[in-house]
Design a protein around this motif. Sequence first.
Motif, mmCIF file in Angstrom:
data_model
loop_
_atom_site.group_PDB
_atom_site.id
_atom_site.type_symbol
_atom_site.label_atom_id
_atom_site.label_comp_id
_atom_site.label_asym_id
_atom_site.label_seq_id
_atom_site.Cartn_x
_atom_site.Cartn_y
_atom_site.Cartn_z
ATOM 1 N N ARG A 95 -21.769 -66.939 -24.502
ATOM 2 C CA ARG A 95 -21.319 -66.357 -24.070
ATOM 3 C C ARG A 95 -20.248 -65.081 -24.060
ATOM 4 O O ARG A 95 -18.958 -64.784 -23.836
ATOM 5 C CB ARG A 95 -21.081 -65.760 -25.975
ATOM 6 N N GLU A 96 -21.545 -64.670 -21.939
ATOM 7 C CA GLU A 96 -20.684 -63.810 -21.838
ATOM 8 C C GLU A 96 -20.065 -64.285 -19.924
ATOM 9 O O GLU A 96 -19.751 -63.701 -19.703
ATOM 10 C CB GLU A 96 -22.014 -62.856 -21.681
ATOM 11 N N LYS A 97 -21.563 -65.349 -19.796
ATOM 12 C CA LYS A 97 -21.004 -65.497 -18.907
ATOM 13 C C LYS A 97 -19.762 -66.396 -18.693
ATOM 14 O O LYS A 97 -19.605 -66.859 -19.778
ATOM 15 C CB LYS A 97 -22.432 -66.361 -17.884
ATOM 16 N N ASP A 105 -20.422 -71.588 -14.492
ATOM 17 C CA ASP A 105 -21.376 -70.823 -14.120
ATOM 18 C C ASP A 105 -22.891 -71.452 -14.425
ATOM 19 O O ASP A 105 -22.360 -71.490 -15.730
ATOM 20 C CB ASP A 105 -22.159 -69.130 -13.370
ATOM 21 N N THR A 106 -23.810 -71.061 -13.681
ATOM 22 C CA THR A 106 -25.382 -71.352 -13.907
ATOM 23 C C THR A 106 -26.156 -70.609 -14.634
ATOM 24 O O THR A 106 -26.326 -69.936 -13.014
ATOM 25 C CB THR A 106 -25.680 -72.988 -13.277
ATOM 26 N N ALA A 107 -27.108 -70.481 -15.804
ATOM 27 C CA ALA A 107 -27.938 -69.958 -16.256
ATOM 28 C C ALA A 107 -28.434 -70.064 -16.954
ATOM 29 O O ALA A 107 -28.579 -70.802 -17.505
ATOM 30 C CB ALA A 107 -27.283 -68.586 -16.296
ATOM 31 N N ARG A 167 -32.805 -67.738 -14.498
ATOM 32 C CA ARG A 167 -32.718 -68.621 -13.010
ATOM 33 C C ARG A 167 -31.017 -68.381 -13.214
ATOM 34 O O ARG A 167 -30.373 -68.795 -14.328
ATOM 35 C CB ARG A 167 -33.009 -70.058 -13.002
ATOM 36 N N THR A 168 -30.790 -68.469 -11.744
ATOM 37 C CA THR A 168 -29.018 -68.069 -11.632
ATOM 38 C C THR A 168 -29.398 -69.060 -9.930
ATOM 39 O O THR A 168 -30.243 -68.935 -9.108
ATOM 40 C CB THR A 168 -28.328 -66.702 -11.901
ATOM 41 N N LEU A 176 -26.242 -63.287 -11.456
ATOM 42 C CA LEU A 176 -27.725 -62.996 -12.298
ATOM 43 C C LEU A 176 -27.257 -61.017 -12.598
ATOM 44 O O LEU A 176 -28.576 -60.590 -13.765
ATOM 45 C CB LEU A 176 -28.631 -62.716 -10.505
ATOM 46 N N ASP A 177 -26.760 -60.450 -12.004
ATOM 47 C CA ASP A 177 -25.708 -58.817 -12.064
ATOM 48 C C ASP A 177 -26.091 -59.352 -13.311
ATOM 49 O O ASP A 177 -26.060 -57.709 -13.803
ATOM 50 C CB ASP A 177 -25.387 -58.543 -11.031
ATOM 51 N N LEU A 178 -25.347 -59.787 -13.641
ATOM 52 C CA LEU A 178 -24.286 -59.959 -14.577
ATOM 53 C C LEU A 178 -25.724 -59.888 -15.935
ATOM 54 O O LEU A 178 -25.683 -58.771 -16.734
ATOM 55 C CB LEU A 178 -24.116 -60.974 -14.912
ATOM 56 N N VAL A 179 -26.194 -60.946 -15.996
ATOM 57 C CA VAL A 179 -26.891 -61.232 -17.068
ATOM 58 C C VAL A 179 -28.269 -60.450 -16.596
ATOM 59 O O VAL A 179 -28.601 -59.223 -18.163
ATOM 60 C CB VAL A 179 -28.121 -62.279 -15.897
#
Length: 396
Positions: free
Chosen positions: A223-225, A229-231, A258-259, A265-268
């Motif tokens: 819901r946030e990224k 984009d892949t994570a 993993r991103t 990555l910063d967001l997660v």
Amino acid sequence: MRLVEPILAQQAQLETIRRDIHAHPELCYEEQRTADVVARCLTDWGIEVVRGLGVTGVVGIIKNGTSERAIGLRADMDALPMQELNTFEHASRHAGKMHACGHDGHTAMLLGAAHYLSQNRNFDGTVYLIFQPAEEGGAGARRMIADGLFERFPMDAVYGLHNWPGMAAGKFGVVAGPMMASSNEFRVVVKGKGAHAAQPHRGIDPVMVAVQIAQAWQTIVSREKNPLDTAVLSITQIHAGSATNVIPDEAVLIGTVRTFTTEVLDLVERRMQEIAAGVASAFNAGVDFSFKRNYPPLVNHAAQTAFAIEAMKAVVGEENVDANVEPTMGAEDFAFMLQAKPGCYVFLGNGDGAHRLGGHGLGPCQLHNGSYDFNDQLLPIGASYWVRLVEMSLPR
């Protein structure tokens, strides 16, 4: 295929080297015997050798002509801390250590190219042969860079290669941009208040808080990224408690993220920490949050990728080159080298395991599996690719 004939004629020798390295696996930063084998071969072939970068790393130097142009070719040397299930003659002789990722083959392929280039210098410039330790979690690439790899051996571009099970043997795969993910790990300790399990109101249950955090974290990915984009956020361990009638003081969450980009990555990482702290606070619990960034995303440079594709086509033909291969969420510390220098990292198909000799384990021929073995038929293919890449990069 248009393999380099002298390398093809040398295949039996390369197989002997590869299987010898396979039988004597060494873990990260312990690759002394392997480095000795590499250095001895290079020296015997008249190649200048420098040792000690990244503890056990080896760099071979081949120069020809007057050009100041230079490229680097990298192979990793270390094995994994796991038990080999194969029983064929070249199986590991050291319990709990195994070449289960094909670094033995990578080393042998680069040695094959080194021998040919030392005897047939059809190029103008310098080739740096980078034999790297500690790819498997030890960040050997970063250590070699810190020891002055690119200052002592200035190069215009750097290239890497990895065998890829499941892809047809001898077929190449590559993609410009992100090709492998960042590798990161987290450890979160939820601090509650222990109590009798029959009197939960007298304590603060860290297990329930951990469950709430685990569920809430998944909304970061869903819901946030940006959906484009892949994570991956995987909780792989939850530890808590020691008895059925005791609410413990603490619960621990451990896992990996993993991103393909640092921005995601910063967001997660930021939202994981905020959510953990917020959820814990809502339940009157505390939390210790730690997040370790191991390897960055591996991002191929467009110009060098296009160039590598032409070199691959020159060896195996256009029909055997997938220039839009699917990226993987696995990680590789060659990413550090691509952060410092332009370059490209490619996959070379290892097949489906049909190449394995009698005595192989019952498991699949996949990376990091006890039944894996490198496909020796790739040795002249990978070595030929390195040679063509050098000749095309440093034309006379």
